[in-house]
Design an enzyme around this catalytic site. Structure first.
Site, mmCIF file in Angstrom:
data_model
loop_
_atom_site.group_PDB
_atom_site.id
_atom_site.type_symbol
_atom_site.label_atom_id
_atom_site.label_comp_id
_atom_site.label_asym_id
_atom_site.label_seq_id
_atom_site.Cartn_x
_atom_site.Cartn_y
_atom_site.Cartn_z
ATOM 1 N N ARG A 162 0.840 -1.217 0.000
ATOM 2 C CA ARG A 162 0.000 0.000 0.000
ATOM 3 C C ARG A 162 0.871 1.261 0.000
ATOM 4 O O ARG A 162 0.545 2.248 0.673
ATOM 5 C CB ARG A 162 -0.920 0.053 1.225
ATOM 6 C CG ARG A 162 -1.819 -1.113 1.406
ATOM 7 C CD ARG A 162 -2.923 -1.166 0.360
ATOM 8 N NE ARG A 162 -3.777 -2.274 0.661
ATOM 9 C CZ ARG A 162 -3.540 -3.527 0.245
ATOM 10 N NH1 ARG A 162 -2.508 -3.790 -0.531
ATOM 11 N NH2 ARG A 162 -4.351 -4.505 0.575
ATOM 12 N N SER A 232 -10.200 -0.714 4.752
ATOM 13 C CA SER A 232 -9.310 -1.033 5.885
ATOM 14 C C SER A 232 -8.747 0.259 6.448
ATOM 15 O O SER A 232 -8.102 1.022 5.723
ATOM 16 C CB SER A 232 -8.146 -1.909 5.417
ATOM 17 O OG SER A 232 -8.666 -3.073 4.844
ATOM 18 N N GLU A 327 -3.982 3.280 7.459
ATOM 19 C CA GLU A 327 -3.747 3.211 6.018
ATOM 20 C C GLU A 327 -4.414 4.429 5.367
ATOM 21 O O GLU A 327 -3.980 4.927 4.333
ATOM 22 C CB GLU A 327 -4.376 1.911 5.472
ATOM 23 C CG GLU A 327 -4.214 1.733 3.986
ATOM 24 C CD GLU A 327 -4.918 0.474 3.455
ATOM 25 O OE1 GLU A 327 -4.932 -0.560 4.140
ATOM 26 O OE2 GLU A 327 -5.454 0.552 2.341
#
Ligand SMILES: Cc1cc2nc3c(=O)[nH]c(=O)nc-3n(C[C@H](O)[C@H](O)[C@H](O)COP(=O)(O)OP(=O)(O)OC[C@H]3O[C@@H](n4cnc5c(N)ncnc54)[C@H](O)[C@@H]3O)c2cc1C
Length: 331
Positions: A162, A232, A327
């Site tokens: 990510r 998430s 995130e």
């Protein structure tokens, strides 16, 4: 192009935070983008896609840019592969659906992830054992400072979990305009992640895999159209082996994977062990089906989400000595 002033960002972020932007400008071409960069030189600029990985923490006193460029074209092909160049504003899942329909594979595991093509190359989106970096060949981007184009190779994007150069050294410095994906004419299915293999029904094809992925995602994740979230909320922490071993000595069956020289422990497991699954704090909730996701359970304010996230991080740190970090991009 269209330029609006002092508008609510409620329709432009999937967490549904009702904050305002001083300017919201949408462009239809790279030339228009360059004009906007000249017009707003020196101002605070944020380029967004669908706002599905953002948490607006307050009104944005700057310029929000968004692309209305939404096409894709084949730029090259050989016996095995086809190279598709997609505009930054094209919705990733629309692209994937079209590719699957044409029997072109490589991205089917990324089906149903919200967001646009430009952001996928920033975020290195990933799901079910495939990441955007596996299919990205080059990324074309415009410098915010000079308006000139730079073409980044996959290696130059410095992709990680990510992560990319656009989230680090070059954060805010480039606007991605086009992404070239290298895809397959012949199906090479990737089915080893979770229960994906057993979910695929009928004859194996990119579309069959896409449909399986969508079915699984719908069981676990909130629908963007129904429940506010940014997917998430936390990254899965990668911890030193000694720290993992100290946790494993105290708890039964700690899920873990070797990664990047450390041990990755699912943040969802850590959060669930702390008792947060399904719990609410103000208008924010730790999603009952997947504790890695924080949701807007109805009129959550940015503070509600921030406080819930902070409380979860603190509990995980106290219980396990492990730091979990968001995130989601706080703006
Ligand atoms: C229900 C749900 C499920 C999700 N599941 C997944 C998943 O399985 N896997 C996964 O990886 N992610 C997942 N996400 C997160 C999200 O979908 C991805 O991060 C996606 O790439 C964000 O795209 P976006 O267009 O909404 O970008 P935004 O959230 O608008 O922006 C994300 C970042 O990219 C920057 N950016 C956007 N466009 C450009 C551009 N053209 N040039 C330069 N910078 C740009 C923004 O400034 C910001 O920093 C999920 C989110 C939700 C809500």
């Amino acid at each position: 192009m269209s330029i609006q002033e002092n508008i609510s960002l409620l329709p432009y972020n999937t967490f549904r935070m009702d904050v305002k932007a001083r300017v919201f400008a949408e462009y239809n071409s790279v030339e228009e983008l360059k004009e906007l960069l000249v017009r707003y030189k020196g101002e605070q600029i944020l380029h967004i896609g669908q706002g599905s990985n953002l948490l607006f923490t307050k009104d944005f006193d700057g310029i929000i840019l968004h692309s209305a460029m939404r096409r894709a074209r084949c730029v090259s092909e050989d016996e095995e592969n086809v190279w598709i160049e997609a505009d930054n504003g094209l919705v990733m899942d629309e692209l994937i659906e079209q590719l699957c329909d044409m029997g072109i594979s490589g991205m089917e595991n990324l089906s149903y992830i919200p967001g646009e093509v430009g952001a996928s190359a920033v975020q290195n989106v990933g799901a079910y054992g495939v990441e955007a970096k596996d299919v990205i060949e080059t990324v074309r981007a415009i410098s915010v400072e000079t308006g000139t184009e730079h073409v980044f190779t996959n290696a130059e994007c410095k992709y990680g979990y990510r992560d990319s150069i656009f989230k680090n050294e070059l954060r805010g410095q480039y606007i991605i305009t086009y992404v070239v994906f290298k895809l397959n004419k012949h199906l090479a299915p990737k089915l080893d992640y979770g229960n994906l293999r057993s979910e695929v029904s009928g004859e194996m094809s990119a579309t069959a895999i896409r449909e399986a992925v969508i079915r699984i995602r719908k069981q676990k994740l909130p629908e963007v159209s129904e429940t506010g979230s940014a997917g998430s909320f936390f990254k899965n922490p990668i911890v030193p082996r000694e720290l993992y071993e100290s946790v494993a000595a105290r708890y039964d069956k700690v899920p873990h994977y070797e990664q990047d020289g450390g041990i990755k422990i699912p943040a969802a497991w850590l959060i669930e062990q702390c008792g947060w699954k399904g719990k609410k704090k103000g208008g924010a909730q730790c999603y009952e089906k997947q504790p890695l996701v924080l949701v807007n359970a109805g009129n959550a304010s940015p503070e509600d989400i921030i406080h819930l996230a902070a409380a979860i991080c603190a509990d995980v740190k106290n219980k396990f000595g492990i730091t979990i970090s968001p995130e989601v991009n706080y703006i």
